[in-house]
Enzyme design. Structure first.
Site, short mmCIF file in Angstrom:
data_model
loop_
_atom_site.label_atom_id
_atom_site.label_comp_id
_atom_site.label_asym_id
_atom_site.label_seq_id
_atom_site.Cartn_x
_atom_site.Cartn_y
_atom_site.Cartn_z
N LYS A 299 61.71 43.57 43.20
CA LYS A 299 60.33 43.93 43.50
C LYS A 299 60.29 45.40 43.87
O LYS A 299 61.31 45.97 44.31
CB LYS A 299 59.83 43.10 44.70
N GLY B 10 41.23 38.37 42.96
CA GLY B 10 41.83 39.34 42.04
C GLY B 10 42.31 38.62 40.80
O GLY B 10 41.76 37.59 40.40
N ASN B 11 43.37 39.14 40.21
CA ASN B 11 43.87 38.57 38.95
C ASN B 11 44.23 37.10 39.10
O ASN B 11 43.89 36.28 38.25
CB ASN B 11 45.11 39.35 38.50
N VAL B 12 44.91 36.76 40.17
CA VAL B 12 45.36 35.38 40.35
C VAL B 12 44.17 34.48 40.74
O VAL B 12 43.94 33.42 40.14
CB VAL B 12 46.46 35.29 41.43
N GLY B 13 43.40 34.92 41.72
CA GLY B 13 42.29 34.10 42.22
C GLY B 13 41.25 33.81 41.14
O GLY B 13 40.79 32.68 41.00
N GLY C 259 40.91 35.39 47.94
CA GLY C 259 41.39 36.46 47.07
C GLY C 259 40.83 36.23 45.69
O GLY C 259 41.06 35.16 45.10
P1 NAD Z 1 44.84 41.72 42.92
O1 NAD Z 1 45.05 43.07 43.49
O2 NAD Z 1 44.34 41.58 41.53
O3 NAD Z 1 43.82 40.90 43.85
C1 NAD Z 1 43.95 40.76 45.22
C2 NAD Z 1 42.65 40.19 45.74
O4 NAD Z 1 42.82 39.87 47.10
C3 NAD Z 1 41.45 41.13 45.65
O5 NAD Z 1 40.32 40.41 45.21
C4 NAD Z 1 41.26 41.59 47.09
O6 NAD Z 1 39.91 41.91 47.37
C5 NAD Z 1 41.69 40.34 47.80
N1 NAD Z 1 42.04 40.53 49.21
C6 NAD Z 1 42.81 41.48 49.77
N2 NAD Z 1 42.86 41.30 51.09
C7 NAD Z 1 42.12 40.20 51.35
C8 NAD Z 1 41.78 39.48 52.52
N3 NAD Z 1 42.27 39.87 53.69
N4 NAD Z 1 40.98 38.41 52.41
C9 NAD Z 1 40.52 38.00 51.21
N5 NAD Z 1 40.81 38.63 50.07
C10 NAD Z 1 41.59 39.70 50.15
O7 NAD Z 1 46.21 40.93 43.13
P2 NAD Z 1 46.75 39.68 42.32
O8 NAD Z 1 47.50 40.15 41.14
O9 NAD Z 1 45.63 38.70 42.14
O10 NAD Z 1 47.83 39.11 43.33
C11 NAD Z 1 47.45 38.37 44.48
C12 NAD Z 1 48.69 37.76 45.11
O11 NAD Z 1 49.35 36.92 44.18
C13 NAD Z 1 49.76 38.72 45.59
O12 NAD Z 1 50.38 38.13 46.70
C14 NAD Z 1 50.75 38.76 44.44
O13 NAD Z 1 52.04 39.12 44.85
C15 NAD Z 1 50.70 37.32 44.03
N6 NAD Z 1 51.12 37.08 42.67
C16 NAD Z 1 50.53 37.71 41.63
C17 NAD Z 1 50.91 37.40 40.35
C18 NAD Z 1 50.23 38.01 39.16
O14 NAD Z 1 50.49 37.52 38.07
N7 NAD Z 1 49.34 38.97 39.31
C19 NAD Z 1 51.94 36.48 40.13
C20 NAD Z 1 52.51 35.84 41.22
C21 NAD Z 1 52.09 36.14 42.49
#
Ligand code: NAD
Length: 366
Positions: A73, A173-176, A171
């Protein structure tokens, strides 16, 4: 930090480039199974400690998914939206270019277009846009897709019909966003979503397509005209069956776990529930599927990109691997009276240690 154990970390690098202002780090945790794949987290608060924990999660995630990859990472201490971000990402790539056993990919704060900058600098990167031959795992929603596949099996284990189940997603973002979309496709009712702007809730379910458009164009779920708004942390105590923390680490902990009403927590984010909270929640009958099982979709897609497979093949692999692994670890956890995390960790560590015993780890991947 000097938290070494039998598995690693094998390399910890702190990066500082006074010219660009880059401050960052790379952690290669374990490479016994193959080159380490892991995201580049860009955040003002990312720390070496956090990156090391996430790198370990990647080692376990790869091992349990049956991938021939290790775990790593990286972090860049910056606001992803700051003006000179391209300069920082390029400086990061040049500085870590020699760590050939680590292949960077997108993570929180970084995206496919940033991966192109890394590709231009060092050629070694995953999660690229389709236009340059990649599988854009965030755009395709690989991780959220896997979360929904995991939900199907986990629901069977607790006799909760996924059709009509009430889900809340922290959350967006991409995952949510992808988890919401694919869970809704399977018939779940998304009763709440949150991001850094706050929580949006609607008892009869939110319109996910509208919310995704709002989030992508206006930057915050609270810009939507749907539902009722609440503070961000209110999402943990809402009346729902399934809770998907998909933002930052340690958001469910001893201090707020009493609020949780969900019967099933799927860890979309990495390490979003403290170990102590996982133990207490298990005692209360809440099923918590750990990160390295539930959110392995992105990693599986990255591993498929590494092997130049198509998006279709990647989705088939995600569904197959995540369903199989979820079922396997939930059965083992029940049979041996273990936390699902511990059951999964034991299987993963067994595989990594077996590989370590067989290999000369000075081998470099080209
Ligand atoms: P992202 O940056 O696209 O989205 C993050 C989201 O979280 C945003 O909508 C942001 O507004 C929100 N957020 C931040 N702080 C917050 C809070 N305190 N309360 C509520 N929402 C909050 O990130 P992502 O790619 O969606 O990744 C999210 C998590 O999933 C991370 O922990 C990442 O390590 C993990 N993850 C991501 C992937 C991937 O494929 N992108 C894969 C496995 C794990």
């Amino acid at each position: 930090m000097n938290d070494f154990d039998d598995l690693g970390p094998s390399k910890l690098l702190q990066l500082y480039d006074p010219e660009s202002g880059l401050r960052g780090m790379v952690v290669v945790d374990n490479i016994a199974l193959g080159p380490a794949i892991g995201g580049v987290r860009i955040s003002p608060t990312v720390s070496l400690q956090e990156v090391a924990r996430l790198a370990r999660t990647m080692t376990l995630k790869s091992a349990i998914a049956g991938l021939d990859h290790g775990g790593g990472k990286a972090g860049i201490i910056a606001d992803p939206k700051q003006e000179n971000i391209e300069q920082l990402v390029r400086a990061f790539a040049r500085m870590m270019g020699g760590v050939e056993e680590y292949v960077p990919a997108p993570d929180m704060g970084s995206d496919e277009s940033m991966m192109v900058w890394i590709k231009e600098e060092i050629g070694r990167v995953l999660g690229l846009p389709e236009e340059v031959g990649g599988l854009p795992l965030d755009k395709l929603g690989a991780t959220g897709y896997g979360v929904a596949e995991c939900a199907e099996i986990a629901c069977n284990h607790i006799d909760l019909p996924l059709q009509g189940a009430r889900a809340a997603i922290q959350g967006f973002g991409n995952v949510g966003r992808a988890a919401a979309r694919f869970l809704a496709k399977k018939g779940a009712v998304i009763v709440a979503v949150s991001d850094s702007s706050g929580t949006l809730t609607h008892d009869r379910g939110l319109n996910i397509d509208e919310l995704i458009t709002t989030k992508l164009h206006q930057g915050a779920v609270l810009e939507s005209t749907q539902g009722t708004t609440l503070p961000g942390d209110a999402i943990f105590g809402l009346d729902c069956d399934i809770l998907v923390p998909a933002a930052t680490p340690d958001v469910i902990h001893r201090g707020n776990l009493e609020q949780v009403k969900a019967r099933l927590i799927l860890q979309g984010a990495n390490i979003p529930v403290t170990l102590e909270a996982e133990e207490i929640l298990a005692g209360k009958g809440v099923l918590v599927v750990p990160d390295f099982i539930a959110n392995a979709g992105g990693l599986i897609m990255a591993a498929m990109e590494y092997r130049q497979k198509s998006a279709e093949e990647a989705f088939v692999a995600i569904e197959r691997k995540i369903k199989k692994n979820t079922d396997k670890i939930l059965h083992k956890a029940k049979k041996e009276n273990l936390l699902p995390r511990i059951a999964a960790e034991r299987l993963a560590v067994e595989r990594v240690k077996a590989a370590m015993a067989m290999r000369n780890l000075s081998y470099q991947w080209k």
